[in-house]
Design a protein around this motif. Structure first.
Motif, PDB file in Angstrom:
ATOM      1  N   THR A  78     -53.549-124.390  53.279  1.00 52.69           N
ATOM      2  CA  THR A  78     -54.942-124.775  53.489  1.00 52.69           C
ATOM      3  C   THR A  78     -55.880-123.823  52.754  1.00 52.69           C
ATOM      4  N   LEU A  79     -55.650-122.537  52.929  1.00 53.87           N
ATOM      5  CA  LEU A  79     -56.503-121.553  52.260  1.00 53.87           C
ATOM      6  C   LEU A  79     -56.311-121.587  50.754  1.00 53.87           C
ATOM      7  N   ASN A  80     -55.092-121.823  50.313  1.00 52.89           N
ATOM      8  CA  ASN A  80     -54.801-121.918  48.888  1.00 52.89           C
ATOM      9  C   ASN A  80     -55.551-123.109  48.280  1.00 52.89           C
ATOM     10  N   LEU A  81     -55.529-124.251  48.973  1.00 57.54           N
ATOM     11  CA  LEU A  81     -56.230-125.434  48.471  1.00 57.54           C
ATOM     12  C   LEU A  81     -57.737-125.203  48.430  1.00 57.54           C
ATOM     13  N   LEU A  82     -58.269-124.523  49.437  1.00 56.90           N
ATOM     14  CA  LEU A  82     -59.700-124.229  49.438  1.00 56.90           C
ATOM     15  C   LEU A  82     -60.068-123.250  48.323  1.00 56.90           C
ATOM     16  N   ASP A  83     -59.196-122.298  48.041  1.00 55.59           N
ATOM     17  CA  ASP A  83     -59.431-121.387  46.910  1.00 55.59           C
ATOM     18  C   ASP A  83     -59.438-122.141  45.591  1.00 55.59           C
ATOM     19  N   GLN A  84     -58.503-123.079  45.448  1.00 61.45           N
ATOM     20  CA  GLN A  84     -58.470-123.894  44.230  1.00 61.45           C
ATOM     21  C   GLN A  84     -59.745-124.729  44.115  1.00 61.45           C
ATOM     22  N   ALA A  85     -60.208-125.274  45.237  1.00 61.76           N
ATOM     23  CA  ALA A  85     -61.443-126.059  45.228  1.00 61.76           C
ATOM     24  C   ALA A  85     -62.630-125.181  44.813  1.00 61.76           C
ATOM     25  N   LEU A  86     -62.662-123.944  45.280  1.00 61.07           N
ATOM     26  CA  LEU A  86     -63.726-123.023  44.873  1.00 61.07           C
ATOM     27  C   LEU A  86     -63.679-122.739  43.369  1.00 61.07           C
ATOM     28  N   ASP A  87     -62.479-122.515  42.846  1.00 61.74           N
ATOM     29  CA  ASP A  87     -62.333-122.259  41.411  1.00 61.74           C
ATOM     30  C   ASP A  87     -62.801-123.461  40.590  1.00 61.74           C
ATOM     31  N   ILE A  88     -62.413-124.643  41.027  1.00 60.99           N
ATOM     32  CA  ILE A  88     -62.828-125.859  40.314  1.00 60.99           C
ATOM     33  C   ILE A  88     -64.336-126.051  40.436  1.00 60.99           C
ATOM     34  N   GLY A  89     -64.884-125.679  41.586  1.00 55.67           N
ATOM     35  CA  GLY A  89     -66.331-125.766  41.760  1.00 55.67           C
ATOM     36  C   GLY A  89     -67.080-124.857  40.802  1.00 55.67           C
ATOM     37  N   HIS A  90     -66.550-123.676  40.561  1.00 57.39           N
ATOM     38  CA  HIS A  90     -67.182-122.769  39.586  1.00 57.39           C
ATOM     39  C   HIS A  90     -67.079-123.342  38.163  1.00 57.39           C
ATOM     40  N   GLU A  91     -65.954-123.974  37.852  1.00 58.76           N
ATOM     41  CA  GLU A  91     -65.825-124.641  36.548  1.00 58.76           C
ATOM     42  C   GLU A  91     -66.854-125.763  36.431  1.00 58.76           C
ATOM     43  N   GLU A  92     -67.002-126.517  37.512  1.00 58.45           N
ATOM     44  CA  GLU A  92     -67.970-127.615  37.526  1.00 58.45           C
ATOM     45  C   GLU A  92     -69.381-127.093  37.277  1.00 58.45           C
ATOM     46  N   LEU A  93     -69.708-125.973  37.865  1.00 55.19           N
ATOM     47  CA  LEU A  93     -71.023-125.372  37.660  1.00 55.19           C
ATOM     48  C   LEU A  93     -71.220-124.984  36.195  1.00 55.19           C
ATOM     49  N   GLN A  94     -70.189-124.435  35.581  1.00 55.58           N
ATOM     50  CA  GLN A  94     -70.279-124.087  34.161  1.00 55.58           C
ATOM     51  C   GLN A  94     -70.472-125.334  33.305  1.00 55.58           C
ATOM     52  N   TYR A  95     -69.779-126.412  33.662  1.00 54.96           N
ATOM     53  CA  TYR A  95     -69.947-127.664  32.921  1.00 54.96           C
ATOM     54  C   TYR A  95     -71.377-128.189  33.044  1.00 54.96           C
ATOM     55  N   LEU A  96     -71.939-128.110  34.253  1.00 60.24           N
ATOM     56  CA  LEU A  96     -73.309-128.591  34.443  1.00 60.24           C
ATOM     57  C   LEU A  96     -74.302-127.747  33.660  1.00 60.24           C
ATOM     58  N   VAL A  97     -74.111-126.447  33.655  1.00 56.82           N
ATOM     59  CA  VAL A  97     -75.006-125.563  32.897  1.00 56.82           C
ATOM     60  C   VAL A  97     -74.936-125.898  31.409  1.00 56.82           C
ATOM     61  N   ALA A  98     -73.732-126.235  30.932  1.00 55.99           N
ATOM     62  CA  ALA A  98     -73.553-126.583  29.518  1.00 55.99           C
ATOM     63  C   ALA A  98     -73.986-128.020  29.213  1.00 55.99           C
ATOM     64  N   GLY A  99     -74.274-128.815  30.262  1.00 58.92           N
ATOM     65  CA  GLY A  99     -74.689-130.205  30.053  1.00 58.92           C
ATOM     66  C   GLY A  99     -73.542-131.163  29.834  1.00 58.92           C
ATOM     67  N   GLU A 123     -64.553-134.581  41.285  1.00 52.94           N
ATOM     68  CA  GLU A 123     -63.535-135.429  41.924  1.00 52.94           C
ATOM     69  C   GLU A 123     -62.314-134.603  42.337  1.00 52.94           C
ATOM     70  N   ARG A 124     -61.884-133.714  41.453  1.00 48.98           N
ATOM     71  CA  ARG A 124     -60.730-132.868  41.798  1.00 48.98           C
ATOM     72  C   ARG A 124     -61.063-131.943  42.965  1.00 48.98           C
ATOM     73  N   ARG A 125     -62.268-131.396  42.951  1.00 45.67           N
ATOM     74  CA  ARG A 125     -62.698-130.501  44.033  1.00 45.67           C
ATOM     75  C   ARG A 125     -62.751-131.254  45.357  1.00 45.67           C
ATOM     76  N   GLY A 126     -63.272-132.456  45.347  1.00 49.43           N
ATOM     77  CA  GLY A 126     -63.328-133.266  46.561  1.00 49.43           C
ATOM     78  C   GLY A 126     -61.948-133.598  47.088  1.00 49.43           C
ATOM     79  N   PHE A 127     -61.028-133.920  46.178  1.00 49.39           N
ATOM     80  CA  PHE A 127     -59.657-134.241  46.574  1.00 49.39           C
ATOM     81  C   PHE A 127     -58.991-133.035  47.227  1.00 49.39           C
ATOM     82  N   LEU A 128     -59.134-131.863  46.602  1.00 47.52           N
ATOM     83  CA  LEU A 128     -58.512-130.652  47.147  1.00 47.52           C
ATOM     84  C   LEU A 128     -59.114-130.267  48.504  1.00 47.52           C
ATOM     85  N   THR A 129     -60.412-130.419  48.637  1.00 48.86           N
ATOM     86  CA  THR A 129     -61.056-130.092  49.908  1.00 48.86           C
ATOM     87  C   THR A 129     -60.581-131.021  51.011  1.00 48.86           C
TER      88      THR A 129
END
Length: 117
Positions: free
Chosen positions: A4-25, A35-41
């Motif tokens: 459970t904690l491992n999956l939440l950590d992965q979701a956090l990592d993907i969320g940070h990637e998502e933020l970088q993608y949004l900043v880059a447009g 979608e991947r973050r939602g699935f993992l959560t």
């Protein structure tokens, strides 16, 4: 570490990637990451492991804060795109005005004149 904690950590990592993608447009990549973050959560919350609720709560609070950052960045991107679209519409109207001036008046002001003979 519990899955459970491992999956939440992965979701956090993907969320940070998502933020970088949004900043880059890069909207498509951000959407895929969301979608991947939602699935993992969802998967993490459905697991039936006995894990410390304090640890899960800590990870979920981090995800909530990250979601706030993602939302604010998405709003910035939306406002930017909206202003770009408005600017393009104004330029289109301006170019249409230039086009009518360039074309000028009709060479045949009277439409009843026979063009053939």
């Amino acid at each position: 570490m519990a899955e459970t904690l491992n999956l939440l950590d992965q979701a956090l990592d993907i969320g940070h990637e998502e933020l970088q993608y949004l900043v880059a447009g890069e909207v498509d990549e951000a959407s895929d990451a969301a979608e991947r973050r939602g699935f993992l959560t969802t998967k993490a919350l459905e697991t039936k492991e006995s894990v410390s609720l304090d640890q899960i709560l800590d990870k979920l609070n981090k995800l909530k804060n990250l979601q706030g950052q993602l939302t604010s960045e998405a709003k910035k991107l939306h406002a930017s795109l909206k202003s770009d679209i408005g600017r393009v519409k104004k330029e289109n109207v301006r170019f249409k005005g230039y086009g009518s001036v360039v074309r000028g008046a009709s060479l045949m002001p009277n439409r009843y004149i026979n063009k053939v003979g």
